[in-house]
Design an enzyme around this catalytic site. Structure first.
Site, PDB file in Angstrom:
ATOM      1  N   GLU A 130       0.793  -1.240   0.000  1.00 56.16           N
ATOM      2  CA  GLU A 130       0.000   0.000   0.000  1.00 56.16           C
ATOM      3  C   GLU A 130       0.821   1.284   0.000  1.00 56.16           C
ATOM      4  OE1 GLU A 130      -2.950  -0.574   3.078  1.00 56.16           O
ATOM      5  OE2 GLU A 130      -3.645  -2.431   2.172  1.00 56.16           O
ATOM      6  N   GLU A 245      -6.110 -10.302  -2.538  1.00 53.32           N
ATOM      7  CA  GLU A 245      -6.962 -10.190  -1.338  1.00 53.32           C
ATOM      8  C   GLU A 245      -8.438 -10.140  -1.717  1.00 53.32           C
ATOM      9  OE1 GLU A 245      -5.615  -7.155   1.426  1.00 53.32           O
ATOM     10  OE2 GLU A 245      -3.519  -7.493   0.928  1.00 53.32           O
TER      11      GLU A 245
HETATM   12  O1  9MR Z   1      -7.390  -8.923   7.574  1.00 52.52           O
HETATM   13  C1  9MR Z   1      -6.345  -8.355   8.337  1.00 52.52           C
HETATM   14  C2  9MR Z   1      -6.804  -8.063   9.746  1.00 52.52           C
HETATM   15  O2  9MR Z   1      -7.155  -9.281  10.403  1.00 52.52           O
HETATM   16  C3  9MR Z   1      -5.703  -7.356  10.509  1.00 52.52           C
HETATM   17  O3  9MR Z   1      -6.201  -6.968  11.778  1.00 52.52           O
HETATM   18  C4  9MR Z   1      -5.249  -6.134   9.750  1.00 52.52           C
HETATM   19  C5  9MR Z   1      -4.064  -5.469  10.427  1.00 52.52           C
HETATM   20  O4  9MR Z   1      -2.951  -6.326  10.435  1.00 52.52           O
HETATM   21  O5  9MR Z   1      -4.862  -6.471   8.425  1.00 52.52           O
HETATM   22  C6  9MR Z   1      -5.890  -7.063   7.679  1.00 52.52           C
HETATM   23  O6  9MR Z   1      -5.412  -7.370   6.379  1.00 52.52           O
HETATM   24  C7  9MR Z   1      -5.141  -6.263   5.527  1.00 52.52           C
HETATM   25  C8  9MR Z   1      -3.952  -6.625   4.674  1.00 52.52           C
HETATM   26  O7  9MR Z   1      -2.862  -6.978   5.477  1.00 52.52           O
HETATM   27  C9  9MR Z   1      -3.580  -5.492   3.730  1.00 52.52           C
HETATM   28  N1  9MR Z   1      -4.706  -5.075   2.935  1.00 52.52           N
HETATM   29  C10 9MR Z   1      -5.937  -4.781   3.680  1.00 52.52           C
HETATM   30  C11 9MR Z   1      -6.309  -5.973   4.573  1.00 52.52           C
HETATM   31  C12 9MR Z   1      -7.615  -5.697   5.303  1.00 52.52           C
HETATM   32  O8  9MR Z   1      -7.460  -4.632   6.180  1.00 52.52           O
END
Ligand code: 9MR
Length: 331
Positions: A130, A245
């Site tokens: 990101e 994702e």
């Molecule tokens: O799904 C993930 C969630 O369980 C975590 O709390 C969060 C923070 O680590 O990250 C979420 O995954 C994200 C991913 O790493 C990057 N793209 C967005 C995803 C959803 O927020």
């Protein structure tokens, strides 16, 4: 027995995978079974993030990440590493140190340790997650702690550090909101392409891009005339593409379950039919398999209030989205 998404993908020279947490797999035999039935690739949803691996400067906690890697190995599954640098998962101690010292070693040492530790197990890494921000002031790049301390070269330096520590791993940049026809996403697409072009021109070790594909039913129709040229430009730079994702945020949870599931499945089918037309798209990963574990759930939601944007519902029954992915993979 539910048809296997991995088998369908493999038939067309691609892979199918999902994001998982080892504690959830261990707690749920049905989830474990679905993962083994459908997946050829796993992404750790949280275990390989910096704040999960090194919550304090002198305290490493690689247990869950190692556990996931062991589970993958035992079941002959491949692993996508996620994510070496992400502004949202940088531990506070590291942020403070980066801001205070502006010393690349803080980041360099971390990447060396983690990419090195998993060099024989992680096939592809999201090295920077990101980095794009449509409102960012510098070249569409996000104003994060790395930008502020090291400037825009942090992206190339991170890729080089990962390449040095894990020379066989394929390296990617992963980002979101590239799918829809609106001005924000148009600015994001342009900024992303420019970033990729700069990195490729400079000879930076970058093999692939990750398109997160968090689809959203409130954002209007997906348009091939928007998506196809975007994918073609990435492919034209010699980069592979991973859908990393995939899930769907619903718009109207008051409709019947049947209608809701049909809308989610239609959106996924439409998206995958467009992107899988591009040969450089090598695989599809959903951000979880079961609605029970989706990050999209409104806090405390239960029953019909749950978002239904993953292939299986909260009790691990396959939904039309599963059939849609299967059909698109084979189309
Ligand atoms: O799904 C993930 C969630 O369980 C975590 O709390 C969060 C923070 O680590 O990250 C979420 O995954 C994200 C991913 O790493 C990057 N793209 C967005 C995803 C959803 O927020």
């Amino acid at each position: 027995m539910t048809a296997s998404l991995s088998t369908a993908a493999t038939e067309k020279g691609r892979y199918f995978g999902t994001a998982v947490r080892i504690d959830q797999i261990e707690a749920s035999p049905r989830l474990r079974q679905a993962v083994l039935n459908d997946c050829g690739f796993l992404t750790p949803e949280i275990h390989m993030k910096w704040n999960a691996l090194q919550p304090a400067r002198d305290h490493w906690t690689p247990g869950p990440a190692d556990g996931l890697v062991r589970f993958a190995q035992a079941n002959e599954l491949r692993v996508r590493g996620h994510a070496l640098l992400w502004h949202n998962s940088t531990p506070h101690w590291a942020e403070d140190e980066i801001v205070r010292e502006r010393n690349w070693n803080t980041v360099g040492r971390y990447i060396e340790a983690v990419a090195g530790r998993y060099r024989d197990h992680v096939e592809e890494w999201d090295v920077v997650n990101e980095p794009i921000d449509a409102d960012g002031s510098t070249d569409g790049l996000r104003d994060n702690v790395f930008m502020r301390s090291y400037g825009s070269s942090y992206i190339a330096r991170a890729l080089e550090a990962a390449h040095a520590a894990a020379p066989k791993a394929r390296l990617a940049i992963n980002d979101y909101s590239f799918e829809y026809d609106n001005s924000t996403e148009q600015v994001r697409r342009t900024a992303f392409l420019k970033l990729l072009e700069r990195l490729k021109t400079a000879g930076t070790p970058l093999d692939a891009v990750g398109l997160q594909a968090h689809l959203d039913l409130s954002k209007g129709p997906l348009k091939p005339e928007i998506l196809k040229p975007f994918l073609a430009e990435i492919a034209g730079m010699g980069l592979d593409i991973a859908i990393t994702e995939l899930d769907v945020n619903e718009h109207d949870r008051r409709l019947s379950l049947r209608e809701r599931d049909a809308r989610v499945a239609d959106e996924v089918r439409r998206y995958l039919d467009i992107v899988l037309d591009e040969p450089k798209v090598k695989g599809v990963t959903t951000w979880g398999l079961s609605d029970e574990h989706s990050w999209l759930q409104p806090t405390g939601a239960k029953g019909a209030a749950l978002n239904r944007g993953l292939p299986y519902d909260a009790v691990l029954e396959p939904k039309p989205m599963h059939r849609a992915i299967h059909a698109s993979l084979l189309a």
